[in-house]
Write a protein that holds these residues in place. Structure first.
Motif, PDB file in Angstrom:
ATOM      1  N   VAL A  99       0.836  -1.210   0.000  1.00 22.76           N
ATOM      2  CA  VAL A  99       0.000   0.000   0.000  1.00 22.76           C
ATOM      3  C   VAL A  99       0.868   1.257   0.000  1.00 22.76           C
ATOM      4  O   VAL A  99       0.588   2.224  -0.730  1.00 22.76           O
ATOM      5  N   LEU A 100       1.929   1.272   0.802  1.00 22.19           N
ATOM      6  CA  LEU A 100       2.805   2.443   0.814  1.00 22.19           C
ATOM      7  C   LEU A 100       3.462   2.642  -0.544  1.00 22.19           C
ATOM      8  O   LEU A 100       3.638   3.780  -1.004  1.00 22.19           O
ATOM      9  N   ASP A 101       3.828   1.562  -1.201  1.00 23.40           N
ATOM     10  CA  ASP A 101       4.374   1.669  -2.558  1.00 23.40           C
ATOM     11  C   ASP A 101       3.336   2.263  -3.509  1.00 23.40           C
ATOM     12  O   ASP A 101       3.681   3.030  -4.415  1.00 23.40           O
ATOM     13  N   ASP A 102       2.070   1.899  -3.298  1.00 21.50           N
ATOM     14  CA  ASP A 102       0.987   2.418  -4.143  1.00 21.50           C
ATOM     15  C   ASP A 102       0.824   3.931  -4.010  1.00 21.50           C
ATOM     16  O   ASP A 102       0.570   4.624  -5.005  1.00 21.50           O
ATOM     17  N   ILE A 103       0.926   4.446  -2.784  1.00 22.59           N
ATOM     18  CA  ILE A 103       0.474   5.818  -2.532  1.00 22.59           C
ATOM     19  C   ILE A 103       1.579   6.854  -2.413  1.00 22.59           C
ATOM     20  O   ILE A 103       1.308   8.054  -2.559  1.00 22.59           O
ATOM     21  N   ARG A 104       2.822   6.449  -2.182  1.00 20.89           N
ATOM     22  CA  ARG A 104       3.820   7.468  -1.846  1.00 20.89           C
ATOM     23  C   ARG A 104       4.091   8.439  -2.987  1.00 20.89           C
ATOM     24  O   ARG A 104       4.425   9.604  -2.749  1.00 20.89           O
ATOM     25  N   SER A 140       1.865   9.722  -4.779  1.00 27.81           N
ATOM     26  CA  SER A 140       0.727  10.645  -4.836  1.00 27.81           C
ATOM     27  C   SER A 140       0.671  11.589  -3.649  1.00 27.81           C
ATOM     28  O   SER A 140      -0.172  12.487  -3.618  1.00 27.81           O
ATOM     29  N   LEU A 141       1.536  11.376  -2.668  1.00 25.60           N
ATOM     30  CA  LEU A 141       1.484  12.168  -1.435  1.00 25.60           C
ATOM     31  C   LEU A 141       2.400  13.380  -1.507  1.00 25.60           C
ATOM     32  O   LEU A 141       3.430  13.372  -2.175  1.00 25.60           O
ATOM     33  N   ARG A 142       2.011  14.425  -0.764  1.00 22.99           N
ATOM     34  CA  ARG A 142       2.786  15.653  -0.689  1.00 22.99           C
ATOM     35  C   ARG A 142       3.164  15.923   0.763  1.00 22.99           C
ATOM     36  O   ARG A 142       2.498  15.440   1.672  1.00 22.99           O
ATOM     37  N   PRO A 143       4.221  16.725   0.997  1.00 27.24           N
ATOM     38  CA  PRO A 143       4.728  16.915   2.360  1.00 27.24           C
ATOM     39  C   PRO A 143       3.707  17.425   3.366  1.00 27.24           C
ATOM     40  O   PRO A 143       3.803  17.121   4.557  1.00 27.24           O
ATOM     41  N   GLU A 144       2.718  18.194   2.915  1.00 24.60           N
ATOM     42  CA  GLU A 144       1.761  18.789   3.859  1.00 24.60           C
ATOM     43  C   GLU A 144       0.679  17.814   4.314  1.00 24.60           C
ATOM     44  O   GLU A 144      -0.079  18.101   5.250  1.00 24.60           O
ATOM     45  N   LEU A 186       7.440   7.361   3.450  1.00 24.98           N
ATOM     46  CA  LEU A 186       6.507   8.347   2.898  1.00 24.98           C
ATOM     47  C   LEU A 186       7.116   9.742   2.922  1.00 24.98           C
ATOM     48  O   LEU A 186       7.886  10.076   3.830  1.00 24.98           O
ATOM     49  N   PRO A 187       6.745  10.599   1.976  1.00 21.10           N
ATOM     50  CA  PRO A 187       7.295  11.954   1.908  1.00 21.10           C
ATOM     51  C   PRO A 187       6.523  12.967   2.747  1.00 21.10           C
ATOM     52  O   PRO A 187       6.779  14.165   2.655  1.00 21.10           O
ATOM     53  N   CYS A 188       5.564  12.467   3.536  1.00 25.70           N
ATOM     54  CA  CYS A 188       4.677  13.382   4.258  1.00 25.70           C
ATOM     55  C   CYS A 188       4.770  13.153   5.770  1.00 25.70           C
ATOM     56  O   CYS A 188       5.692  12.497   6.254  1.00 25.70           O
ATOM     57  N   LYS A 189       3.819  13.705   6.499  1.00 22.33           N
ATOM     58  CA  LYS A 189       3.766  13.557   7.947  1.00 22.33           C
ATOM     59  C   LYS A 189       3.055  12.259   8.318  1.00 22.33           C
ATOM     60  O   LYS A 189       2.252  11.742   7.534  1.00 22.33           O
ATOM     61  N   ALA A 190       3.340  11.756   9.517  1.00 27.03           N
ATOM     62  CA  ALA A 190       2.774  10.475   9.929  1.00 27.03           C
ATOM     63  C   ALA A 190       2.241  10.545  11.346  1.00 27.03           C
ATOM     64  O   ALA A 190       2.781  11.256  12.200  1.00 27.03           O
ATOM     65  N   ALA A 191       1.175   9.798  11.570  1.00 26.65           N
ATOM     66  CA  ALA A 191       0.603   9.648  12.905  1.00 26.65           C
ATOM     67  C   ALA A 191       0.064   8.233  13.014  1.00 26.65           C
ATOM     68  O   ALA A 191      -0.096   7.526  12.014  1.00 26.65           O
ATOM     69  N   LYS A 192      -0.194   7.840  14.238  1.00 24.29           N
ATOM     70  CA  LYS A 192      -0.803   6.537  14.494  1.00 24.29           C
ATOM     71  C   LYS A 192      -1.951   6.744  15.467  1.00 24.29           C
ATOM     72  O   LYS A 192      -1.814   7.451  16.468  1.00 24.29           O
ATOM     73  N   VAL A 193      -3.082   6.131  15.177  1.00 24.64           N
ATOM     74  CA  VAL A 193      -4.256   6.209  16.046  1.00 24.64           C
ATOM     75  C   VAL A 193      -4.752   4.793  16.302  1.00 24.64           C
ATOM     76  O   VAL A 193      -4.898   4.003  15.363  1.00 24.64           O
ATOM     77  N   ILE A 194      -4.986   4.480  17.572  1.00 24.75           N
ATOM     78  CA  ILE A 194      -5.588   3.201  17.922  1.00 24.75           C
ATOM     79  C   ILE A 194      -7.043   3.473  18.291  1.00 24.75           C
ATOM     80  O   ILE A 194      -7.337   4.000  19.367  1.00 24.75           O
TER      81      ILE A 194
END
Length: 279
Positions: free
Chosen positions: A78-83, A85-89, A108-116
């Motif tokens: 999935v990360l290979d699919d989307i990276r 298309s993603l932008r830093p913001e 990924l070239p953008c910001k990351a978070a994790k939510v449970i």
């Protein structure tokens, strides 16, 4: 705000439905993709205006927030699919506990978070446990938590406690539902009480107990002390539980942590390959 969802299985569809039902998002603000496209089409029929995308890149492209509601073994693909298309913001949010924030930021070239999240978010209750990568700003945190606040209580945690807080918040409803089920089963078997009636009574009890622990300001110990009269019926039953449950929750936590470590290792290997001689 425009939000993308990649993965519309049990939790992905629950979050989409909860955000729409709470008024946090309009269907037209959501785009979603799934490995089985028919599931996304079904969601789009339930929520007219929701955009069903045939590929992951389109679900992620141009969105303020992108939720990844997928299994650990699906992440690399999935990360290979989307990276591209993603932008830093943009902010990508994983709800999959064994995937580390540093891994997301590596790929990924953008910001990351994790939510449970929790199944309790379906009714606007429970917590949503939030963790943030190094690139996420105060504004990113505020935006995500404002969204989550419509369906939960957002709580920031340290990523090193991911597994245990997941046990308490996300797995906990299943564990306590198991105890309610066994309590009701025993009540029916021993007394013949109607099962539906017993479930209704036990469910109301669980709801009330939760309110005592939150709105009522009581601790678990306080509730037991208030209910159990020394030498009385409840006190004798608590003595039995103390004996029969001795060490049980420790074993439960060790079991979930063992499976978690297995999943973490598998994700690590999928991203970076097998270690050779510790390298």
């Amino acid at each position: 705000m425009n939000v993308g969802f990649i993965g519309t299985g049990s939790m992905g569809s629950l979050l989409i439905g909860a955000f729409i039902a709470s008024g946090a998002l309009e269907p037209s603000q959501i785009a979603a993709s799934n490995r089985t496209f028919a599931k996304v089409e079904c969601l789009a029929e339930q929520h007219p205006g929701l955009r069903a995308e045939t590929n992951n890149a389109d679900a992620a492209k141009g969105k303020d927030i992108v939720f990844l509601c997928i299994k650990p073994h699906e992440f690399r693909a999935v990360l290979d699919d989307i990276r591209g298309s993603l932008r830093p913001e943009q902010l990508v949010v994983s709800i999959t506990s064994p995937v580390m924030l540093c891994q997301l930021e590596d790929w990924l070239p953008c910001k990351a978070a994790k939510v449970i999240p929790s199944i309790t978010n379906h009714v606007g209750g429970g917590a949503a446990l939030c963790m943030y990568g190094d690139r996420a700003t105060a504004a990113d945190r505020q935006r995500l938590e404002h969204l989550l606040r419509h369906i939960s209580e957002p709580i920031r945690i340290d990523e090193r406690y991911t597994r245990i807080v997941s046990d308490l918040s996300s797995c906990g409803p299943a564990f306590f539902a198991f105890f309610v089920q066994r309590f009701v089963d025993a009540a029916v078997e021993e007394t013949g009480i109607n099962r539906a009636e017993a479930i209704a009574i036990a469910s109301a009890m669980i709801l009330g107990t939760g309110k005592l622990l939150t709105e009522g300001g009581m601790t678990p110990e306080h509730i037991q002390a208030r209910v159990a009269v020394p030498g009385g019926i409840t006190a004798r039953a608590l003595e039995l539980l103390e004996l029969d449950c001795d060490g049980m929750f420790n074993r439960l936590i060790r079991t979930t942590h063992e499976k978690y470590r297995e999943d973490v290792d598998k994700v690590q290997t999928s991203f970076y390959g097998e270690e050779v001689n510790g390298q």
